[in-house]
Enzyme design. Structure first.
Site, PDB file in Angstrom:
ATOM      1  CB  ALA A   1      -0.222   3.846  15.735  1.00 52.28           C
TER       2      ALA A   1
ATOM      3  CG  ASP B   1      -8.124   0.549   3.669  1.00 51.51           C
ATOM      4  OD1 ASP B   1      -8.948  -0.261   3.203  1.00 51.51           O
ATOM      5  OD2 ASP B   1      -6.894   0.361   3.644  1.00 51.51           O
TER       6      ASP B   1
ATOM      7  CB  THR C   1       4.980   0.847  19.450  1.00 55.40           C
ATOM      8  OG1 THR C   1       5.007  -0.578  19.312  1.00 55.40           O
ATOM      9  CG2 THR C   1       6.379   1.400  19.441  1.00 55.40           C
TER      10      THR C   1
ATOM     11  CE  LYS D   1      -4.116  -1.877   2.244  1.00 51.40           C
ATOM     12  NZ  LYS D   1      -5.127  -1.721   3.298  1.00 51.40           N
TER      13      LYS D   1
HETATM   14  P1  NAP Z   1      -0.170  -2.871  10.449  1.00 49.11           P
HETATM   15  O1  NAP Z   1       0.108  -1.631   9.677  1.00 49.11           O
HETATM   16  O2  NAP Z   1       0.827  -3.965  10.473  1.00 49.11           O
HETATM   17  O3  NAP Z   1      -0.464  -2.411  11.993  1.00 49.11           O
HETATM   18  C1  NAP Z   1      -0.654  -3.367  12.992  1.00 49.11           C
HETATM   19  C2  NAP Z   1      -1.142  -2.671  14.275  1.00 49.11           C
HETATM   20  O4  NAP Z   1      -1.502  -3.702  15.211  1.00 49.11           O
HETATM   21  C3  NAP Z   1      -0.082  -1.809  14.958  1.00 49.11           C
HETATM   22  O5  NAP Z   1      -0.724  -0.739  15.618  1.00 49.11           O
HETATM   23  C4  NAP Z   1       0.519  -2.804  15.975  1.00 49.11           C
HETATM   24  O6  NAP Z   1       1.102  -2.183  17.103  1.00 49.11           O
HETATM   25  C5  NAP Z   1      -0.729  -3.529  16.410  1.00 49.11           C
HETATM   26  N1  NAP Z   1      -0.431  -4.858  16.962  1.00 49.11           N
HETATM   27  C6  NAP Z   1      -0.011  -5.956  16.299  1.00 49.11           C
HETATM   28  N2  NAP Z   1       0.131  -6.984  17.140  1.00 49.11           N
HETATM   29  C7  NAP Z   1      -0.178  -6.516  18.380  1.00 49.11           C
HETATM   30  C8  NAP Z   1      -0.234  -7.107  19.673  1.00 49.11           C
HETATM   31  N3  NAP Z   1       0.081  -8.391  19.882  1.00 49.11           N
HETATM   32  N4  NAP Z   1      -0.632  -6.332  20.721  1.00 49.11           N
HETATM   33  C9  NAP Z   1      -0.975  -5.030  20.531  1.00 49.11           C
HETATM   34  N5  NAP Z   1      -0.950  -4.425  19.329  1.00 49.11           N
HETATM   35  C10 NAP Z   1      -0.554  -5.154  18.265  1.00 49.11           C
HETATM   36  O7  NAP Z   1      -1.527  -3.557   9.976  1.00 49.11           O
HETATM   37  P2  NAP Z   1      -2.828  -2.841   9.330  1.00 49.11           P
HETATM   38  O8  NAP Z   1      -2.705  -2.827   7.870  1.00 49.11           O
HETATM   39  O9  NAP Z   1      -3.057  -1.568  10.056  1.00 49.11           O
HETATM   40  O10 NAP Z   1      -3.981  -3.919   9.674  1.00 49.11           O
HETATM   41  C11 NAP Z   1      -4.433  -4.118  11.002  1.00 49.11           C
HETATM   42  C12 NAP Z   1      -5.607  -5.103  10.982  1.00 49.11           C
HETATM   43  O11 NAP Z   1      -6.687  -4.509  10.292  1.00 49.11           O
HETATM   44  C13 NAP Z   1      -5.312  -6.417  10.252  1.00 49.11           C
HETATM   45  O12 NAP Z   1      -5.906  -7.468  10.999  1.00 49.11           O
HETATM   46  C14 NAP Z   1      -6.035  -6.268   8.923  1.00 49.11           C
HETATM   47  O13 NAP Z   1      -6.484  -7.510   8.397  1.00 49.11           O
HETATM   48  C15 NAP Z   1      -7.223  -5.408   9.323  1.00 49.11           C
HETATM   49  N6  NAP Z   1      -7.771  -4.608   8.217  1.00 49.11           N
HETATM   50  C16 NAP Z   1      -9.115  -4.707   7.993  1.00 49.11           C
HETATM   51  C17 NAP Z   1      -9.681  -3.958   6.975  1.00 49.11           C
HETATM   52  C18 NAP Z   1     -11.158  -4.069   6.717  1.00 49.11           C
HETATM   53  O14 NAP Z   1     -11.586  -3.618   5.634  1.00 49.11           O
HETATM   54  N7  NAP Z   1     -11.937  -4.594   7.634  1.00 49.11           N
HETATM   55  C19 NAP Z   1      -8.882  -3.094   6.187  1.00 49.11           C
HETATM   56  C20 NAP Z   1      -7.511  -3.006   6.466  1.00 49.11           C
HETATM   57  C21 NAP Z   1      -6.963  -3.782   7.498  1.00 49.11           C
HETATM   58  P3  NAP Z   1       2.669  -1.767  17.099  1.00 49.11           P
HETATM   59  O15 NAP Z   1       2.740  -0.459  16.392  1.00 49.11           O
HETATM   60  O16 NAP Z   1       3.006  -1.673  18.549  1.00 49.11           O
HETATM   61  O17 NAP Z   1       3.404  -2.858  16.387  1.00 49.11           O
END
Ligand code: NAP
Length: 288
Positions: free
Chosen positions: A134, A108, A158, A70
């Site tokens: 975040a 999104d 974080t 992305k």
């Molecule tokens: P990303 O950029 O990798 O961000 C992951 C986030 O989750 C960060 O804030 C991370 O915190 C946090 N995190 C991960 N593991 C954690 C844990 N064990 N404890 C606490 N915090 C944790 O991922 P993303 O693209 O934002 O996606 C996040 C989720 O949203 C995914 O499950 C994805 O499938 C979903 N999503 C859904 C849609 C929809 O249309 N419904 C669209 C996009 C994404 P840190 O910064 O501390 O690492």
């Protein structure tokens, strides 16, 4: 039946085999009798440039872009929407063969906002939104919610990443967001109207994890989880036990897809079509 006039769409990402976008968009094409097809393409980082320019050369109509491309896809875009610029990520590409442009959008954030508005039956102006996360998705939701005049609090594992987003918002939108830490977590949750999990916590296979424990979830709030696999996450199960109104991640997925369809085809997606898209996604999730 495909023919030389069939409009081609797709999603690029890596890995991609579990993508729900093909069934979701194909359901729309079938319902609306649109001569179009939608495919999932597994694209490595090293092939991203070739994939975009190849799709352009093959006269694809549009692409969705998912993890991990992305942000890196920005390099290959020659026009970018205001929203995608703010979010600094693209999840939808339109190939414009009249102006000869590859245009990047981000749906999104709007998808999440539309999902909330549908469930609330009203806009977000003045609503206090508490966001866990975040990362990329959190960032999209935060910027879109601010554009819709909501107030934002951010809590992230974080904290520094949440602070960076806060600083950027101040610089680019001249707005303030609250950065929440452990000591004021409970108070800030109590003070919010809508609580969103925008982290990956609770996603399959870690389905027994919730971003917060039950005692932290206040009674009677609106609670959304953007994780869509499983459809009802542990966090949403706990929120239901606290009499909250819950919104699942499938709604956001469907509304962001609907926004892509508007961009590509100028298609007005009504609630009937939203229902058809949701049904296709839910059936695929249950089958998997
Ligand atoms: P990303 O950029 O990798 O961000 C992951 C986030 O989750 C960060 O804030 C991370 O915190 C946090 N995190 C991960 N593991 C954690 C844990 N064990 N404890 C606490 N915090 C944790 O991922 P993303 O693209 O934002 O996606 C996040 C989720 O949203 C995914 O499950 C994805 O499938 C979903 N999503 C859904 C849609 C929809 O249309 N419904 C669209 C996009 C994404 P840190 O910064 O501390 O690492």
């Amino acid at each position: 039946m495909n023919n030389s006039k069939t409009k081609i769409f797709g999603v690029i990402g890596h890995p991609i085999e579990h993508s729900l976008s093909p069934v979701m968009h194909s359901a729309v094409f079938k319902e609306k009798k649109i001569n179009a097809d939608y495919f999932a393409f597994d694209v490595d980082e090293k092939n991203l440039c070739n994939a975009i320019h190849g799709a352009d050369a093959l006269k694809f109509c549009g692409l969705n872009v998912t993890i991990p491309h992305k942000i890196s896809v920005l390099k290959y875009i020659n026009k970018i929407s205001e929203e995608a610029k703010l979010i600094n990520a693209v999840n939808t590409i339109k190939f414009d063969y009249v102006e000869n442009l590859i245009i990047g959008y981000n749906t999104d954030g709007t998808g999440a906002i539309k999902a909330i508005e549908k469930n609330l039956n009203r806009g977000l102006k003045g609503k206090k939104i508490f966001i866990f996360g975040a990362g990329g998705a959190a960032r999209a939701i935060i910027f879109s919610a601010l554009q819709n005049n909501a107030e934002i609090s951010i809590y992230n594992r974080t904290t520094e990443k949440a602070i960076l987003i806060g600083n950027e918002i101040k610089k680019r939108l001249n707005k303030d967001v609250k950065i929440v830490e452990n000591f004021n977590l409970k108070d800030e949750l109590n003070d919010s109207d809508i609580i969103i999990n925008a982290t990956s916590v609770g996603m399959f296979p870690n389905v027994d994890k919730s971003v917060i424990s039950k005692e932290y979830i206040p009674e009677g709030k609106v609670v959304m989880d953007i994780v869509y696999n499983p459809i009802e996450t542990k966090f949403l199960k706990l929120a239901k036990q606290k009499n909250c109104k819950v919104i699942d991640g499938v709604d956001m997925l469907v509304y962001q897809g609907a926004e892509s369809l508007k961009i590509w085809l100028n298609l007005q997606v009504d609630e009937n079509l939203i229902g058809i898209m949701r049904k296709a996604v839910v059936e695929k999730l249950i089958r998997n």
